[in-house]
Scaffold this motif. Sequence first.
Motif, mmCIF file in Angstrom:
data_model
loop_
_atom_site.group_PDB
_atom_site.id
_atom_site.type_symbol
_atom_site.label_atom_id
_atom_site.label_comp_id
_atom_site.label_asym_id
_atom_site.label_seq_id
_atom_site.Cartn_x
_atom_site.Cartn_y
_atom_site.Cartn_z
ATOM 1 N N THR A 1 0.818 -1.013 -0.338
ATOM 2 C CA THR A 1 0.552 -0.405 -0.212
ATOM 3 C C THR A 1 0.684 1.285 -0.356
ATOM 4 O OG1 THR A 1 -0.621 0.018 2.329
ATOM 5 C CG2 THR A 1 -1.496 -0.862 1.310
ATOM 6 N N PHE A 2 0.414 2.407 -0.815
ATOM 7 C CA PHE A 2 0.695 3.460 -0.323
ATOM 8 C C PHE A 2 1.128 4.282 1.043
ATOM 9 C CE2 PHE A 2 -0.852 3.637 -5.128
ATOM 10 C CZ PHE A 2 0.824 3.676 -5.763
ATOM 11 N N CYS A 3 2.360 5.803 0.956
ATOM 12 C CA CYS A 3 1.618 6.484 2.080
ATOM 13 C C CYS A 3 1.678 7.481 1.591
ATOM 14 C CB CYS A 3 3.232 5.524 3.156
ATOM 15 S SG CYS A 3 4.852 6.046 2.451
ATOM 16 N N VAL A 4 1.739 8.348 2.696
ATOM 17 C CA VAL A 4 1.639 10.038 1.276
ATOM 18 C C VAL A 4 3.002 10.392 1.879
ATOM 19 C CG1 VAL A 4 0.735 12.407 0.936
ATOM 20 C CG2 VAL A 4 -1.067 10.495 1.223
ATOM 21 N N HIS A 5 3.803 11.138 0.691
ATOM 22 C CA HIS A 5 5.092 11.487 0.991
ATOM 23 C C HIS A 5 4.114 12.994 0.356
ATOM 24 C CE1 HIS A 5 8.950 12.767 0.171
ATOM 25 N NE2 HIS A 5 9.448 12.347 0.962
ATOM 26 N N PRO A 6 5.220 14.220 1.498
ATOM 27 C CA PRO A 6 4.761 15.683 2.270
ATOM 28 C C PRO A 6 4.780 16.173 0.590
ATOM 29 C CG PRO A 6 6.047 14.295 3.767
ATOM 30 C CD PRO A 6 6.032 13.701 2.941
ATOM 31 N N ALA A 7 6.033 15.240 0.104
ATOM 32 C CA ALA A 7 6.765 16.980 -0.641
ATOM 33 C C ALA A 7 6.324 16.438 -2.620
ATOM 34 C CB ALA A 7 8.331 15.962 -1.542
ATOM 35 N N LEU A 8 5.944 15.608 -2.299
ATOM 36 C CA LEU A 8 4.593 14.996 -3.541
ATOM 37 C C LEU A 8 3.409 15.437 -3.485
ATOM 38 C CD1 LEU A 8 5.612 10.977 -3.874
ATOM 39 C CD2 LEU A 8 6.555 12.719 -5.660
ATOM 40 N N GLU A 9 2.842 15.249 -2.097
ATOM 41 C CA GLU A 9 1.682 15.686 -2.153
ATOM 42 C C GLU A 9 1.523 17.944 -1.681
ATOM 43 O OE1 GLU A 9 -2.031 16.518 -0.527
ATOM 44 O OE2 GLU A 9 -0.705 13.939 -0.765
ATOM 45 N N LYS A 10 2.726 18.554 -1.788
ATOM 46 C CA LYS A 10 2.726 19.370 -1.976
ATOM 47 C C LYS A 10 2.519 19.666 -3.786
ATOM 48 C CE LYS A 10 4.943 20.677 2.219
ATOM 49 N NZ LYS A 10 6.085 21.473 2.451
ATOM 50 N N ALA A 11 3.209 19.276 -4.358
ATOM 51 C CA ALA A 11 3.552 18.772 -5.856
ATOM 52 C C ALA A 11 1.755 18.567 -6.581
ATOM 53 C CB ALA A 11 4.181 18.303 -6.322
ATOM 54 N N ALA A 12 1.539 18.362 -5.839
ATOM 55 C CA ALA A 12 0.076 17.548 -6.444
ATOM 56 C C ALA A 12 -1.052 18.259 -5.764
ATOM 57 C CB ALA A 12 -0.388 16.607 -6.039
ATOM 58 N N ARG A 13 -1.153 18.435 -4.914
ATOM 59 C CA ARG A 13 -2.191 19.767 -4.737
ATOM 60 C C ARG A 13 -1.747 21.200 -5.478
ATOM 61 N NH1 ARG A 13 -2.598 19.474 1.979
ATOM 62 N NH2 ARG A 13 -4.002 17.804 2.127
ATOM 63 N N SER A 14 -0.501 21.832 -5.449
ATOM 64 C CA SER A 14 -0.562 22.391 -6.071
ATOM 65 C C SER A 14 -0.573 22.749 -8.082
ATOM 66 C CB SER A 14 1.268 23.221 -6.157
ATOM 67 O OG SER A 14 1.983 23.957 -7.079
ATOM 68 N N HIS A 15 -0.621 21.538 -8.134
ATOM 69 C CA HIS A 15 -0.462 21.902 -9.383
ATOM 70 C C HIS A 15 -2.158 21.742 -9.887
ATOM 71 C CE1 HIS A 15 -0.208 20.732 -14.111
ATOM 72 N NE2 HIS A 15 -0.605 19.621 -13.515
ATOM 73 N N SER A 16 -3.214 21.238 -8.737
ATOM 74 C CA SER A 16 -4.680 20.664 -9.314
ATOM 75 C C SER A 16 -5.325 21.920 -9.503
ATOM 76 C CB SER A 16 -5.201 19.763 -7.911
ATOM 77 O OG SER A 16 -4.692 18.495 -8.389
ATOM 78 N N GLU A 17 -4.384 23.236 -7.879
ATOM 79 C CA GLU A 17 -4.760 24.554 -7.942
ATOM 80 C C GLU A 17 -4.874 25.230 -8.675
ATOM 81 O OE1 GLU A 17 -2.355 24.873 -4.217
ATOM 82 O OE2 GLU A 17 -4.096 24.058 -2.591
ATOM 83 N N ASP A 18 -3.473 25.086 -9.717
ATOM 84 C CA ASP A 18 -2.744 26.021 -10.612
ATOM 85 C C ASP A 18 -3.828 25.641 -11.170
ATOM 86 O OD1 ASP A 18 -0.780 27.663 -11.267
ATOM 87 O OD2 ASP A 18 -0.289 26.300 -12.974
ATOM 88 N N MET A 19 -4.103 24.588 -12.207
ATOM 89 C CA MET A 19 -5.223 24.253 -13.186
ATOM 90 C C MET A 19 -6.209 24.611 -13.062
ATOM 91 S SD MET A 19 -4.369 20.118 -14.450
ATOM 92 C CE MET A 19 -4.699 19.710 -12.946
ATOM 93 N N ILE A 20 -7.163 24.707 -12.151
ATOM 94 C CA ILE A 20 -7.989 25.551 -11.385
ATOM 95 C C ILE A 20 -7.964 26.563 -11.953
ATOM 96 C CG2 ILE A 20 -9.960 26.190 -9.604
ATOM 97 C CD1 ILE A 20 -10.849 23.174 -11.002
ATOM 98 N N ARG A 21 -7.150 27.457 -10.760
ATOM 99 C CA ARG A 21 -6.952 29.050 -11.340
ATOM 100 C C ARG A 21 -6.674 29.218 -12.306
ATOM 101 N NH1 ARG A 21 -3.148 28.805 -7.559
ATOM 102 N NH2 ARG A 21 -1.718 29.458 -9.058
ATOM 103 N N ARG A 22 -5.724 28.642 -13.136
ATOM 104 C CA ARG A 22 -5.181 29.232 -14.172
ATOM 105 C C ARG A 22 -6.133 28.565 -15.813
ATOM 106 N NH1 ARG A 22 0.268 30.313 -15.984
ATOM 107 N NH2 ARG A 22 0.602 28.114 -14.201
#
Length: 205
Positions: free
Chosen positions: A87-108
Motif C-alpha cells: 500500500t501507499f504512504c503519503v510523501h509530503p513533497a509529493l503531496e505539495k506538488a500534487a495540490r499545487s498542480h490541481s490548484e494551478d489548473m483550476i486557477r488558470r
Amino acid sequence: MHPTPSSEDGTALSRDHGAMRRVVILAVCVLLATVAAIGFIVADQESATAAGGKVNRCGGGKIFLDAKEKKTFALHNEVRRKHNLPTFCVHPALEKAARSHSEDMIRRDYFSHNTKGRGETADERIKRFGYTPQGNDFYMVGENIALGSGTYGEPESRMRAWMKSPDHRHNILNGKFREIGIGVSTGNYKGTDGVSMYTVDFGTR
C-alpha cells in the motif's frame, strides 16, 4: 501517463436589586454566549473531521488530507491490496506538488501534466517541490490527472475511469511505486462551477 471577567462589587449589588438583576442577566448572557462559542468550536472540529483526516505519512507519523484526497488515497490502497501490492504512504513533497498542480489548473483554466506557461514537466515540477533522487538510489515518478463535476467529480468515479485506462492503471498498479501525493482542488473550470481537479503523483526513491 505522467503519466488550510466581569465582576461587580457584592456590597453594591446587595444595595441595588435592580442592578443585581441586570448583572445576573448579563452573567447569563455571557454564559450562553460562551456555551454557543464552545458549540461552534465543537461543530467546526466535527466538520473538519468529517471533511477529511490523517493518513499514513511516509517515514512515520500522519499527514492530513481533505475528504476527496483521503477517499482517493483509500481507493488507491484498496486496489493495491486486491492485487497483493504494497500500500501507499503519503510523501509530503509529493503531496505539495500534487495540490499545487490541481490548484494551478483550476486557477488558470487548463488541464495538462505540463505547467502552463512554463513548459515544466510533471517530473520537473515534482523535483521543484523537493522530491529528488537520494544519492545513487533508484528514482522514478509518475502522475495521473483527472477532472469532473457532480458525481463525475467524486473519487469513486475518477478511480473507475483511471482503472479503465491502461496508462493510468499502470501507475496505480506499478509495484515499484511506494509513495504518493494526492491533490484535489474544486472551483470554476472554463465557466463551469464545482469542477474537481485531481492530481496524483507517484514516486519511489
